[in-house]
Design a protein around this motif. Structure first.
Motif, PDB file in Angstrom:
ATOM      1  N   TYR A   1      -1.888  -3.678  -5.712  1.00  0.00           N
ATOM      2  CA  TYR A   1      -2.721  -3.001  -4.713  1.00  0.00           C
ATOM      3  C   TYR A   1      -3.045  -1.556  -5.105  1.00  0.00           C
TER       4      TYR A   1
ATOM      5  N   GLN B   1      -3.696  -7.213   8.716  1.00  0.00           N
ATOM      6  CA  GLN B   1      -2.584  -7.221   7.753  1.00  0.00           C
ATOM      7  C   GLN B   1      -2.108  -8.640   7.458  1.00  0.00           C
TER       8      GLN B   1
ATOM      9  N   PHE C   1      -2.872   2.509   5.120  1.00  0.00           N
ATOM     10  CA  PHE C   1      -2.108   1.279   5.323  1.00  0.00           C
ATOM     11  C   PHE C   1      -1.346   0.830   4.073  1.00  0.00           C
TER      12      PHE C   1
ATOM     13  N   THR D   1     -12.228  -9.884   5.217  1.00  0.00           N
ATOM     14  CA  THR D   1     -10.889  -9.287   5.270  1.00  0.00           C
ATOM     15  C   THR D   1     -10.257  -9.355   6.666  1.00  0.00           C
TER      16      THR D   1
ATOM     17  N   ARG E   1     -13.421 -16.323  -2.437  1.00  0.00           N
ATOM     18  CA  ARG E   1     -13.612 -15.349  -1.346  1.00  0.00           C
ATOM     19  C   ARG E   1     -14.418 -15.958  -0.201  1.00  0.00           C
TER      20      ARG E   1
ATOM     21  N   GLU F   1      -5.610  -0.020  -6.130  1.00  0.00           N
ATOM     22  CA  GLU F   1      -6.870   0.544  -5.607  1.00  0.00           C
ATOM     23  C   GLU F   1      -6.721   1.070  -4.174  1.00  0.00           C
ATOM     24  N   HIS F   2      -5.657   0.635  -3.492  1.00  0.00           N
ATOM     25  CA  HIS F   2      -5.459   1.054  -2.098  1.00  0.00           C
ATOM     26  C   HIS F   2      -4.372   2.118  -1.945  1.00  0.00           C
TER      27      HIS F   2
ATOM     28  N   ARG G   1      -9.071 -17.468   6.686  1.00  0.00           N
ATOM     29  CA  ARG G   1      -8.725 -16.366   7.589  1.00  0.00           C
ATOM     30  C   ARG G   1      -9.327 -16.573   8.975  1.00  0.00           C
TER      31      ARG G   1
ATOM     32  N   ASN H   1      -3.531 -11.588   6.971  1.00  0.00           N
ATOM     33  CA  ASN H   1      -4.739 -12.387   6.727  1.00  0.00           C
ATOM     34  C   ASN H   1      -4.539 -13.470   5.672  1.00  0.00           C
TER      35      ASN H   1
ATOM     36  N   LEU I   1       1.256  -2.319   3.647  1.00  0.00           N
ATOM     37  CA  LEU I   1       0.760  -3.406   2.789  1.00  0.00           C
ATOM     38  C   LEU I   1       1.830  -3.808   1.773  1.00  0.00           C
TER      39      LEU I   1
END
Ligand code: DAT
Ligand code: MG
Length: 136
Positions: A50, A112, A58, A92, A86, A52-53, A104, A114, A62
């Motif tokens: 993760y 969160q 969050f 998301t 996807r 990139e986040h 989903r 999902n 996460l």
């Protein structure tokens, strides 16, 4: 073009017994399972996955969530595999973005929790596959 994507069934999906459901939808779509493993995720792998986040508010929760229980990791292969997964995963947010009929959209309520991860591009997929399946 045939390509690979990294799919995760996150701890909520494993805990709720939805692994078979997710794999079944992947197979029915016509995608192929090229690798499949049940894994426990440490903080290092979670942080790299993760990355990139890392600056998002969050990020902490996460990482805490993805390391909270077993995860099923898969390499999924096929024509347009990244976009195809996807599509079957849905947006998301399971209520605000994911359509009914998607994983989903059918099984989730909160962003969160999902259920699944799917790489967002062919480049991300190859980066993520190296993390989760170093010899593949
Ligand atoms: P996706 O998993 O659809 O690629 P993403 O890469 O933007 O979505 O975010 C990664 C995960 O982070 C997402 O599956 C759930 C969590 N997440 C995203 N936005 C969030 C938010 N606003 N609050 C809490 N968790 C969030
Ligand atoms: Mg993403």
């Amino acid at each position: 073009m045939s390509e690979r994507t990294l799919v995760l069934v996150k701890p909520d999906g494993v805990e709720r017994g939805l692994v078979g459901e997710v794999l079944s939808r992947i197979e029915r779509k016509g995608l192929k399972l090229a690798a499949l493993e049940l894994k426990n995720v440490d903080d290092e792998l979670a942080g790299q996955h993760y990355a990139e986040h890392a600056d998002k508010p969050f990020f902490g929760s996460l990482v805490e969530f993805i390391t909270s229980g077993s995860v099923v990791a898969a390499i999924v292969e096929g024509e347009n595999a990244v976009a195809a997964f996807r599509q079957i995963a849905g947006g998301t947010h399971p209520v605000e973005k994911a359509a009914p009929g998607s994983i989903r959209g059918d099984y989730g309520l909160e962003v969160q929790y999902n259920l699944v991860h799917g790489s967002d591009s062919a480049e991300s997929a190859e980066r993520e596959i190296k993390l989760w399946f170093p010899d593949r």
